[in-house]
Design a protein around this motif. Structure first.
Motif, PDB file in Angstrom:
ATOM      1  N   THR A 172      23.165 -20.812 -28.634  1.00 15.44           N
ATOM      2  CA  THR A 172      22.089 -20.846 -27.644  1.00 15.44           C
ATOM      3  C   THR A 172      22.088 -22.195 -26.923  1.00 15.44           C
ATOM      4  OG1 THR A 172      20.702 -19.315 -28.924  1.00 15.44           O
ATOM      5  CG2 THR A 172      19.600 -20.709 -27.296  1.00 15.44           C
TER       6      THR A 172
ATOM      7  N   GLN B 240      11.207 -22.988 -23.414  1.00 19.26           N
ATOM      8  CA  GLN B 240      11.538 -24.372 -23.778  1.00 19.26           C
ATOM      9  C   GLN B 240      11.439 -25.265 -22.537  1.00 19.26           C
ATOM     10  OE1 GLN B 240      15.385 -24.724 -25.725  1.00 19.26           O
ATOM     11  NE2 GLN B 240      15.697 -26.779 -24.914  1.00 19.26           N
TER      12      GLN B 240
ATOM     13  N   THR C 119      22.187 -14.884 -19.639  1.00 22.01           N
ATOM     14  CA  THR C 119      20.770 -15.158 -19.801  1.00 22.01           C
ATOM     15  C   THR C 119      20.029 -13.851 -20.037  1.00 22.01           C
ATOM     16  OG1 THR C 119      20.447 -15.099 -17.394  1.00 22.01           O
ATOM     17  CG2 THR C 119      20.791 -17.250 -18.403  1.00 22.01           C
TER      18      THR C 119
ATOM     19  N   HIS D 223      11.778 -23.035 -19.161  1.00 25.22           N
ATOM     20  CA  HIS D 223      12.827 -22.088 -18.811  1.00 25.22           C
ATOM     21  C   HIS D 223      12.257 -20.665 -18.848  1.00 25.22           C
ATOM     22  CE1 HIS D 223      16.260 -24.752 -18.590  1.00 25.22           C
ATOM     23  NE2 HIS D 223      15.952 -25.304 -19.759  1.00 25.22           N
TER      24      HIS D 223
ATOM     25  N   VAL E 104      22.731 -18.023 -23.634  1.00 32.26           N
ATOM     26  CA  VAL E 104      23.604 -17.990 -24.799  1.00 32.26           C
ATOM     27  C   VAL E 104      25.060 -17.921 -24.330  1.00 32.26           C
ATOM     28  CG1 VAL E 104      24.277 -16.661 -26.847  1.00 32.26           C
ATOM     29  CG2 VAL E 104      21.873 -16.855 -26.232  1.00 32.26           C
TER      30      VAL E 104
ATOM     31  N   PHE F 234      19.720 -22.856 -24.282  1.00 29.83           N
ATOM     32  CA  PHE F 234      18.283 -23.136 -24.232  1.00 29.83           C
ATOM     33  C   PHE F 234      17.521 -21.833 -24.431  1.00 29.83           C
ATOM     34  CE2 PHE F 234      19.709 -22.951 -19.733  1.00 29.83           C
ATOM     35  CZ  PHE F 234      19.012 -21.839 -19.295  1.00 29.83           C
ATOM     36  N   ASP F 235      16.271 -21.966 -24.870  1.00 29.99           N
ATOM     37  CA  ASP F 235      15.429 -20.810 -25.151  1.00 29.99           C
ATOM     38  C   ASP F 235      14.374 -20.622 -24.071  1.00 29.99           C
ATOM     39  OD1 ASP F 235      16.391 -19.787 -27.703  1.00 29.99           O
ATOM     40  OD2 ASP F 235      15.672 -21.674 -28.578  1.00 29.99           O
ATOM     41  N   GLN F 236      13.976 -19.388 -23.881  1.00 29.23           N
ATOM     42  CA  GLN F 236      12.882 -19.070 -22.974  1.00 29.23           C
ATOM     43  C   GLN F 236      11.615 -19.792 -23.425  1.00 29.23           C
ATOM     44  OE1 GLN F 236      12.384 -14.846 -22.341  1.00 29.23           O
ATOM     45  NE2 GLN F 236      10.221 -15.050 -21.848  1.00 29.23           N
TER      46      GLN F 236
ATOM     47  N   THR G  74      12.860 -12.188 -22.771  1.00 32.76           N
ATOM     48  CA  THR G  74      12.217 -11.500 -23.891  1.00 32.76           C
ATOM     49  C   THR G  74      10.729 -11.352 -23.596  1.00 32.76           C
ATOM     50  OG1 THR G  74      13.817 -12.481 -25.437  1.00 32.76           O
ATOM     51  CG2 THR G  74      11.830 -11.480 -26.379  1.00 32.76           C
TER      52      THR G  74
ATOM     53  N   SER H 248      16.335 -17.238 -21.636  1.00 34.99           N
ATOM     54  CA  SER H 248      17.173 -17.879 -22.645  1.00 34.99           C
ATOM     55  C   SER H 248      18.628 -17.776 -22.210  1.00 34.99           C
ATOM     56  CB  SER H 248      16.988 -17.207 -24.010  1.00 34.99           C
ATOM     57  OG  SER H 248      15.654 -17.308 -24.462  1.00 34.99           O
TER      58      SER H 248
END
Length: 283
Positions: free
Chosen positions: A172, A178, A193, A225, A230, A174-176, A196, A228
């Motif tokens: 990952t 974040q 991307t 963000h 990955v 970055f995360d949604q 969720t 997300s």
């Protein structure tokens, strides 16, 4: 997306057609849809035929089991390379089409996407797959940046402020939700991307190839963000942190201003394209 990629997609704009379905679908309405699609395809020359037809089910309230027959006939009428993309298909509609034999695993004609945006992104990705830059050999980021900076003399100074990050597959970035403390440039590999929803499952958003930038909007608006990211495969990205960006603005203001102007221009182009797509849907 790169400016030259945007230009190529605009030139291939007729390759993606959108049909918005509505109301309750039964044999009569589905058969009428089939006739309209077939007549539309037959009226076009081979050079004008679309490669993708997106069928949007957002406003479909119900579906009779007899509809599956019409969609089977539509599938038979859609000769490769035409792909039919079904979007916002309710689970019960999807189950019906599978049960009636209209949809099959790894379907060569029908492709399912959760939203209209992801459908358009998928179609665009397939179109870009046909272009030479997606088959090119490794190109270092400084050379990729030549398409972003009109004056290449800014590139060495700009590179000094970037941090190189190597990602293994399924890592990952970055995360949604974040904080967007970095924006990123993808040098090699592939990133995807997804969004969720609260209490829901991840929904695919976009796929990124080398030479693209991620997180610029959230970075410059200082917002979290919205998605997300990955790595689909081993990838190399370069990150510009907020701290390093502030240092660039103080130490190399011309380079910082040139880069920021380029980002604003790209984001403006994206907003114009999104607005044009919305107008075409509402027309």
């Amino acid at each position: 997306m790169e400016p030259h990629q945007q230009g190529a997609l605009q030139a291939m704009g007729t390759q993606i057609q959108i049909l918005r379905l509505q109301g309750f679908l039964f044999f009569g309405t589905a058969n009428q849809l089939l006739s309209q699609v077939k007549q539309g395809l037959e009226s076009l020359s081979s050079s004008d035929l679309p490669q993708f037809m997106v069928l949007d089910f957002e406003q479909v309230t119900g579906m009779d089991s007899s509809v599956a027959y019409s969609f089977i006939k539509l599938k038979q009428a859609a000769q490769p390379p035409l792909r039919l993309v079904l979007t916002q298909l309710r689970p019960e509609f999807e189950e019906l089409l599978y049960r009636q034999g209209c949809l099959v695993p790894n379907d060569p004609i029908y492709h399912l996407e959760p939203s209209l945006d992801s459908s358009l992104a998928w179609c665009e990705a397939q179109l870009l797959d046909t272009l030479s830059w997606r088959r090119r050999r490794y190109v270092p980021l400084p050379l990729q940046l030549q398409k972003l900076f009109a004056d290449p003399e800014h590139i060495p100074a700009f590179m000094d402020y970037l941090d190189k990050v190597q990602l293994s597959a399924d890592t990952t970035l970055f995360d949604q939700g974040q904080p967007a403390d970095y924006l990123y440039f993808l040098e090699t590999g592939q990133l995807r991307t997804f969004i969720t929803p609260a209490g829901g499952d991840p929904v695919p958003d976009r796929t990124y190839q080398p030479g693209t930038m991620l997180g610029a909007t959230a970075f410059f608006t200082q917002s979290p963000h919205p998605v997300s990211a990955v790595a689909d495969q081993p990838s190399v990205v370069y990150g510009l942190s907020r701290e390093r960006w502030q240092a660039m603005a103080a130490q190399n203001p011309r380079t910082a201003a040139t880069f920021q102007g380029m980002v604003i221009e790209q984001l403006s182009d994206q907003l114009i394209r999104a607005s044009d797509s919305l107008k075409s849907l509402l027309a």
